[in-house]
Design a protein around this motif. Structure first.
Motif, PDB file in Angstrom:
ATOM      1  N   LYS A  13       0.845  -1.207   0.000  1.00 53.12           N
ATOM      2  CA  LYS A  13       0.000   0.000   0.000  1.00 53.12           C
ATOM      3  C   LYS A  13       0.873   1.248   0.000  1.00 53.12           C
ATOM      4  N   GLY A  14       1.912   1.219   0.812  1.00 49.57           N
ATOM      5  CA  GLY A  14       2.817   2.361   0.871  1.00 49.57           C
ATOM      6  C   GLY A  14       3.485   2.625  -0.463  1.00 49.57           C
ATOM      7  N   ILE A  15       3.909   1.566  -1.126  1.00 48.01           N
ATOM      8  CA  ILE A  15       4.582   1.723  -2.416  1.00 48.01           C
ATOM      9  C   ILE A  15       3.595   2.159  -3.488  1.00 48.01           C
ATOM     10  N   SER A  16       2.431   1.515  -3.526  1.00 46.56           N
ATOM     11  CA  SER A  16       1.496   1.800  -4.621  1.00 46.56           C
ATOM     12  C   SER A  16       0.784   3.136  -4.470  1.00 46.56           C
ATOM     13  N   ASN A  17       0.638   3.643  -3.250  1.00 51.10           N
ATOM     14  CA  ASN A  17      -0.129   4.872  -3.034  1.00 51.10           C
ATOM     15  C   ASN A  17       0.720   6.126  -2.882  1.00 51.10           C
ATOM     16  N   GLU A  18       2.005   5.990  -2.770  1.00 45.76           N
ATOM     17  CA  GLU A  18       2.848   7.153  -2.482  1.00 45.76           C
ATOM     18  C   GLU A  18       3.828   7.424  -3.619  1.00 45.76           C
ATOM     19  N   ARG A  19       3.656   8.550  -4.281  1.00 46.33           N
ATOM     20  CA  ARG A  19       4.509   8.934  -5.409  1.00 46.33           C
ATOM     21  C   ARG A  19       5.979   9.043  -5.002  1.00 46.33           C
ATOM     22  N   ASN A  20       6.249   9.670  -3.852  1.00 41.89           N
ATOM     23  CA  ASN A  20       7.643   9.851  -3.430  1.00 41.89           C
ATOM     24  C   ASN A  20       8.346   8.519  -3.206  1.00 41.89           C
ATOM     25  N   ILE A  21       7.627   7.552  -2.672  1.00 36.35           N
ATOM     26  CA  ILE A  21       8.235   6.239  -2.439  1.00 36.35           C
ATOM     27  C   ILE A  21       8.572   5.574  -3.768  1.00 36.35           C
ATOM     28  N   LYS A  22       7.694   5.705  -4.753  1.00 31.76           N
ATOM     29  CA  LYS A  22       7.970   5.143  -6.075  1.00 31.76           C
ATOM     30  C   LYS A  22       9.223   5.784  -6.672  1.00 31.76           C
ATOM     31  N   ILE A  23       9.320   7.093  -6.558  1.00 34.56           N
ATOM     32  CA  ILE A  23      10.484   7.809  -7.085  1.00 34.56           C
ATOM     33  C   ILE A  23      11.746   7.363  -6.363  1.00 34.56           C
ATOM     34  N   GLN A  24      11.683   7.279  -5.048  1.00 35.98           N
ATOM     35  CA  GLN A  24      12.853   6.879  -4.268  1.00 35.98           C
ATOM     36  C   GLN A  24      13.271   5.440  -4.578  1.00 35.98           C
ATOM     37  N   LEU A  25      12.300   4.562  -4.752  1.00 36.54           N
ATOM     38  CA  LEU A  25      12.610   3.177  -5.121  1.00 36.54           C
ATOM     39  C   LEU A  25      13.260   3.118  -6.503  1.00 36.54           C
ATOM     40  N   PHE A  26      12.749   3.905  -7.433  1.00 31.93           N
ATOM     41  CA  PHE A  26      13.322   3.916  -8.779  1.00 31.93           C
ATOM     42  C   PHE A  26      14.769   4.418  -8.742  1.00 31.93           C
ATOM     43  N   ILE A  27      14.998   5.537  -8.075  1.00 36.88           N
ATOM     44  CA  ILE A  27      16.358   6.085  -7.984  1.00 36.88           C
ATOM     45  C   ILE A  27      17.280   5.093  -7.291  1.00 36.88           C
ATOM     46  N   GLY A  28      16.808   4.498  -6.200  1.00 34.96           N
ATOM     47  CA  GLY A  28      17.608   3.498  -5.491  1.00 34.96           C
ATOM     48  C   GLY A  28      17.936   2.306  -6.367  1.00 34.96           C
ATOM     49  N   ALA A  29      16.952   1.832  -7.133  1.00 31.05           N
ATOM     50  CA  ALA A  29      17.181   0.688  -8.020  1.00 31.05           C
ATOM     51  C   ALA A  29      18.223   1.021  -9.087  1.00 31.05           C
ATOM     52  N   VAL A  30      18.150   2.234  -9.634  1.00 26.95           N
ATOM     53  CA  VAL A  30      19.123   2.651 -10.647  1.00 26.95           C
ATOM     54  C   VAL A  30      20.524   2.699 -10.041  1.00 26.95           C
ATOM     55  N   ILE A  31      20.634   3.247  -8.854  1.00 28.80           N
ATOM     56  CA  ILE A  31      21.941   3.356  -8.195  1.00 28.80           C
ATOM     57  C   ILE A  31      22.486   1.965  -7.856  1.00 28.80           C
TER      58      ILE A  31
END
Length: 154
Positions: free
Chosen positions: A19-37
């Motif tokens: 729920k936290g991942i799917s409902n929160e834009r900032n978490i999605k962005i942070q996960l994407f940046i983290g995954a890229v790094i």
């Protein structure tokens, strides 16, 4: 307080995570940046210690963001209207997340700087490698953009 068994607790925790991942834009962005790094660190072959360090700081950002979001929602339940003091608490919590994100970026950049520079030197000496890498990056961006557009149109 009712006691729940481990299976139910794990289910509730997993549900909260999704729920936290799917409902929160900032978490999605942070996960994407983290995954890229993290992927960059893996592809550049950084040491296991450095990779663990990058993973920890990237996860810490997401963990604190989820904590911040939960805390904000709790405050909204306690005080639905604007409250100056609660506003300050929310700002401080957001500042904690921002500070952690900055720390994660600094740590990641310090670890990845030399491997990236070395990689770019090697690639710049071989034109075919550069063309292959740029075409793969462009293809990946097109795929991500297509996915984003399709998702937002539905």
């Amino acid at each position: 307080m009712t006691r729940t068994n481990f299976r139910d607790s794990a289910f509730y925790a997993t549900r909260g995570l999704f729920k936290g991942i799917s409902n929160e834009r900032n978490i999605k962005i942070q996960l994407f940046i983290g995954a890229v790094i993290i992927l960059t660190a893996i592809l550049l072959g950084v040491s296991k210690t450095y990779l663990i360090t990058i993973i920890v700081v990237c996860f810490l950002v997401v963990i604190l963001e989820m904590f911040n979001r939960g805390f904000e929602r709790l405050i909204d339940l306690i005080s639905p209207g604007y409250n100056k003091e609660f506003g300050r608490v929310k700002d401080i919590m957001a500042g904690v997340v921002l500070l952690t994100f900055i720390m994660a970026m600094i740590v990641s950049l310090m670890i990845l700087y030399h491997p990236v520079i070395t990689f770019l030197k090697i690639v710049s000496e071989n034109t075919n490698s550069l063309i292959l890498i740029l075409s793969n990056v462009l293809l990946s961006l097109i795929i991500l953009l297509t996915y984003y557009i399709k998702k937002n149109n539905h």
